[in-house]
Structures are given as C-alpha cells and as structure tokens.
Design a protein around this motif. Structure first.
Motif, PDB file in Angstrom:
ATOM      1  N   GLY A 233       0.882  -1.205   0.020  1.00  0.00           N
ATOM      2  CA  GLY A 233       0.050   0.000   0.093  1.00  0.00           C
ATOM      3  C   GLY A 233       0.645   1.279   0.030  1.00  0.00           C
ATOM      4  N   MET A 234       1.955   1.398   0.663  1.00  0.00           N
ATOM      5  CA  MET A 234       2.741   2.267   0.678  1.00  0.00           C
ATOM      6  C   MET A 234       3.557   2.722  -0.549  1.00  0.00           C
ATOM      7  SD  MET A 234       4.712   2.466   4.528  1.00  0.00           S
ATOM      8  CE  MET A 234       4.565   0.688   5.199  1.00  0.00           C
ATOM      9  N   LEU A 235       4.000   1.488  -1.040  1.00  0.00           N
ATOM     10  CA  LEU A 235       4.550   1.473  -2.597  1.00  0.00           C
ATOM     11  C   LEU A 235       3.617   2.050  -3.472  1.00  0.00           C
ATOM     12  CD1 LEU A 235       6.682  -1.517  -2.593  1.00  0.00           C
ATOM     13  CD2 LEU A 235       7.476   0.595  -2.955  1.00  0.00           C
ATOM     14  N   LEU A 236       2.426   1.574  -3.428  1.00  0.00           N
ATOM     15  CA  LEU A 236       1.446   2.196  -4.299  1.00  0.00           C
ATOM     16  C   LEU A 236       1.288   3.633  -4.582  1.00  0.00           C
ATOM     17  CD1 LEU A 236      -0.719   1.482  -6.563  1.00  0.00           C
ATOM     18  CD2 LEU A 236      -2.338   1.111  -4.661  1.00  0.00           C
ATOM     19  N   ILE A 237       1.086   4.219  -3.157  1.00  0.00           N
ATOM     20  CA  ILE A 237       0.989   5.641  -3.045  1.00  0.00           C
ATOM     21  C   ILE A 237       2.236   6.391  -3.374  1.00  0.00           C
ATOM     22  CG2 ILE A 237       0.865   7.304  -0.973  1.00  0.00           C
ATOM     23  CD1 ILE A 237      -1.005   5.612   0.400  1.00  0.00           C
ATOM     24  N   TRP A 238       3.288   5.736  -3.088  1.00  0.00           N
ATOM     25  CA  TRP A 238       4.466   6.309  -3.572  1.00  0.00           C
ATOM     26  C   TRP A 238       4.829   6.516  -4.984  1.00  0.00           C
ATOM     27  CZ3 TRP A 238       9.337   3.973  -5.244  1.00  0.00           C
ATOM     28  CH2 TRP A 238      10.570   5.004  -5.295  1.00  0.00           C
ATOM     29  N   PHE A 239       4.303   5.321  -5.792  1.00  0.00           N
ATOM     30  CA  PHE A 239       4.346   5.469  -7.080  1.00  0.00           C
ATOM     31  C   PHE A 239       3.265   6.513  -7.780  1.00  0.00           C
ATOM     32  CE2 PHE A 239       6.447   1.200  -7.011  1.00  0.00           C
ATOM     33  CZ  PHE A 239       7.552   1.439  -7.736  1.00  0.00           C
TER      34      PHE A 239
END
Length: 107
Positions: free
Chosen positions: A47-53
C-alpha cells in the motif's frame, strides 16, 4: 529504500528455528503466525509503495482497484500460507488471554 528494510526485517524471522506446533500457553511465535506476519506486513508495504508510485507519476485519481487487489491477494496469500502448515491453528483468535485484554484484541 526503507520499505525494503521493513520487508527484510520481517523476512529475517525465517532464519530462526521455532517450534513446529503452536504452544498452548504463552505467546511464542509459531510457523503459521510467522507466515501471516510476513503476508500482512507486506500488505502494508505494498500500500505504501502504491501511494509512493502514484505521487511519483503524479496520478490524478488514486488507483483504488489496486488497493482492492492488494487486500484480496493478501487474504488469499494468508489462506494459502495456512494451507501449507502441517499443524494449522486459529492464529490470534485461538490465543488464550486475560479477559481484560479482550477489548484490545477485538479492535
């Protein structure tokens, strides 16, 4: 960068020998718990990676469908991890704890 460290920290639990079965008394880690811990930690990291991308790509509308996919894949991965266990257990639901802690575990 640091998301990888969080994943590796959780994955490093697999280098330790632990009892094959869940112990009736106490809170000692057991194989199924260790797999669930990795799966659900990975869900948060995904979830954090998705928001970062989304922020890097300057996405106008968040990828909500990807969030749903992350959650459903996590549930499937946890079920699959449980099915691989020689001695399955009901994880935290089956843990015996003092009644004063019931509210804490209910949330």
């Amino acid at each position: 960068f640091f998301i990888g460290h969080h994943f590796l920290l959780n994955a490093s639990s697999f280098i330790f020998d632990i009892p094959a079965r869940r112990m009736k008394g106490g809170w000692r880690i057991w194989p199924e718990y260790r797999i669930h811990s990795l799966v659900f930690a990975t869900r948060s990291l995904a979830g954090m990676l998705l928001i970062w991308f989304e922020q890097i790509w300057k996405v106008e509308k968040p990828y909500y469908l990807c969030n749903v996919a992350i959650v459903l894949l996590t549930c499937a991965a946890a079920d699959y991890g449980s099915s691989l266990q020689k001695y399955p257990s009901p994880t935290v639901r089956g843990t015996h704890y003092p009644s004063r802690c019931a509210l804490l575990f209910a949330s």
